[in-house]
Design an enzyme around this catalytic site. Structure first.
Site, PDB file in Angstrom:
ATOM      1  N   ILE A 152     -61.749  -1.776  49.760  1.00  9.89           N
ATOM      2  CA  ILE A 152     -61.695  -2.592  48.546  1.00  9.89           C
ATOM      3  C   ILE A 152     -60.248  -3.022  48.290  1.00  9.89           C
ATOM      4  O   ILE A 152     -60.001  -4.074  47.694  1.00  9.89           O
ATOM      5  CB  ILE A 152     -62.340  -1.864  47.340  1.00  9.89           C
ATOM      6  CG1 ILE A 152     -62.801  -2.869  46.271  1.00  9.89           C
ATOM      7  CG2 ILE A 152     -61.408  -0.870  46.723  1.00  9.89           C
ATOM      8  CD1 ILE A 152     -64.065  -3.570  46.567  1.00  9.89           C
ATOM      9  N   TYR A 153     -59.284  -2.234  48.740  1.00  9.78           N
ATOM     10  CA  TYR A 153     -57.878  -2.670  48.613  1.00  9.78           C
ATOM     11  C   TYR A 153     -57.691  -3.993  49.347  1.00  9.78           C
ATOM     12  O   TYR A 153     -57.194  -4.974  48.780  1.00  9.78           O
ATOM     13  CB  TYR A 153     -56.939  -1.600  49.188  1.00  9.78           C
ATOM     14  CG  TYR A 153     -55.506  -2.085  49.355  1.00  9.78           C
ATOM     15  CD1 TYR A 153     -54.751  -2.461  48.239  1.00  9.78           C
ATOM     16  CD2 TYR A 153     -54.915  -2.166  50.613  1.00  9.78           C
ATOM     17  CE1 TYR A 153     -53.446  -2.914  48.382  1.00  9.78           C
ATOM     18  CE2 TYR A 153     -53.612  -2.622  50.752  1.00  9.78           C
ATOM     19  CZ  TYR A 153     -52.882  -2.994  49.641  1.00  9.78           C
ATOM     20  OH  TYR A 153     -51.592  -3.452  49.784  1.00  9.78           O
ATOM     21  N   ALA A 154     -58.091  -4.027  50.610  1.00 13.38           N
ATOM     22  CA  ALA A 154     -57.947  -5.250  51.403  1.00 13.38           C
ATOM     23  C   ALA A 154     -58.760  -6.390  50.784  1.00 13.38           C
ATOM     24  O   ALA A 154     -58.313  -7.538  50.737  1.00 13.38           O
ATOM     25  CB  ALA A 154     -58.407  -4.993  52.839  1.00 13.38           C
ATOM     26  N   THR A 156     -59.519  -6.866  47.624  1.00 15.54           N
ATOM     27  CA  THR A 156     -58.895  -7.435  46.413  1.00 15.54           C
ATOM     28  C   THR A 156     -57.709  -8.316  46.799  1.00 15.54           C
ATOM     29  O   THR A 156     -57.455  -9.335  46.153  1.00 15.54           O
ATOM     30  CB  THR A 156     -58.433  -6.348  45.417  1.00 15.54           C
ATOM     31  OG1 THR A 156     -57.496  -5.468  46.044  1.00 15.54           O
ATOM     32  CG2 THR A 156     -59.602  -5.560  44.863  1.00 15.54           C
TER      33      THR A 156
END
Ligand code: NAD
Length: 337
Positions: A152-154, A156
């Site tokens: 989810i980091y990538a 976002t």
């Protein structure tokens, strides 16, 4: 372009960038929410260092507070915004995905809104090599597809790129997105490998080495990185008059003043060699705890930094052994170890 708002100014990269811009004679306004993702005292110390320069002012606010972001941008009236504040970290995004949506999606939207209302001359924002996700062709080029984020980091950060492109298109807001590759150096982040390994080795704890050591990273020294950012501030993207004229390898949008730029060392370093360098600097051996690959992690990153070179004439160049030595010197001094 003399007035720069740096978000995430108490963070690792924001601190170094603000210091560099102050040294170059810019007036810098910092914004940071001082989140407790890692040691807040380290963030406060970074701000204290910057506040020794009268051309720096700091505001403590969260990006999610749209009113606070807008008021600050209106009152400071920056020429340029460099947006670095974010919920960072690949692994933590498995534990607390909502923090990434709040800070990176909602927060970045608030920065974009303020930037377009103020009509800033250049908006520059941090993305990440993680957007290359499952890509296997290396080195990674800005013009490669980046549609397979693994965390989810990538996701976002990829969302930020898409959001920024739309605002650049609609509002003619010149925007550069940086894709950073594993940044390291003095004042570094306690959640990242170099900090964790140094701390563990000095305190006699074992270190966790993922994928049994078969990991490669394009480690980028922070001073090189902020030099690249400094030069890119002046490389303002322009909407192309003729999209057919966009040079091969240039990520410039055909329909917006918008570009994505890798900032990396263009070298694929084996993690085990990086650990050897830490051991050499410390004069101590690590106890290596070999672990399997972690969910969401990628075995390798490697930047093609030709576009950065074309736009700025600059290419990062610090050998990792030198950068690790600088970090270890800082760490031992700062923590008196
Ligand atoms: N360090 C790296 O290797 C690396 C690699 C790729 C991309 N990036 C990106 O570069 C940027 C800077 O990273 P860094 O390593 O300096 O991280 P950092 O965590 O040290 O700095 C980020 C700062 O932003 C602040 N912040 C976080 N969420 C906030 C919010 N919602 N409102 C206000 N402030 C908030 C934090 O307090 C922190 O001081 C981030 O966008 C990160 O995703 C970093």
């Amino acid at each position: 372009m003399k007035r720069v708002l740096v978000t995430g100014s108490a963070g690792f990269i924001g601190f170094h960038l603000a210091a560099r811009l102050l040294a170059d004679g810019f007036v810098v306004q910092g914004l940071d929410g001082m989140t407790d993702y890692y040691d807040v005292a380290l963030k406060q110390r970074r701000h204290q260092m910057l506040l020794q320069n009268p051309s720096f002012a700091a505001t403590e606010a969260m990006l999610e507070d749209a009113g606070a972001v807008r008021t600050l941008v209106e009152s400071f009236a920056p020429d340029v915004i460099v947006h670095l504040a974010a919920q960072a970290g690949v692994r933590y995004s498995l534990e607390n995905p909502r923090a990434y949506i709040d800070s990176n999606v909602t927060g970045t939207f608030n920065v974009m809104e303020a930037a377009r209302a103020q009509k800033v001359q250049h908006l520059l924002m941090a993305s990440t090599s993680s957007v290359y996700g499952a890509n296997e062709d290396m080195p990674f080029c800005e013009t490669d597809k980046a549609d397979t984020p693994l965390t989810i980091y990538a996701a976002t950060k990829k969302a930020n790129e898409a959001m920024a492109h739309s605002y650049a298109h609609i509002y003619d807001l010149p925007t550069t997105m940086f894709r950073f590759f594993t940044v390291y150096g003095p004042w570094g982040r306690p959640d990242m490998a170099l900090f964790k390994f140094t701390d563990a080795i000095l305190n006699g704890r074992p270190i966790d080495v993922y994928n049994h050591g078969e990991m490669y990273r394009d480690f980028t020294y922070v001073t090189d990185l902020v030099h690249g950012i400094r030069l890119l501030i002046d490389a303002v993207p322009e909407r192309p008059a003729d999209p057919a004229g966009i040079a091969p390898g240039d990520s410039l949008s055909p329909v917006a003043p918008y570009r994505v730029v890798n900032i990396g060392n263009s070298e694929k370093i084996r993690l085990l060699d990086f650990i050897d360098a830490i051991e050499d600097c410390l004069g101590r051996k690590a106890t290596r705890n070999m672990m399997p690959m972690q969910t969401g992690d990628v075995p390798a990153t490697w930047a093609n930094a030709d576009l950065l070179k074309t736009l700025t004439g600059y290419r990062p160049e610090t050998p990792f052994q030198d950068g690790v030595a600088q970090f270890v010197t800082w760490f031992r001094d700062y923590y008196q170890k």
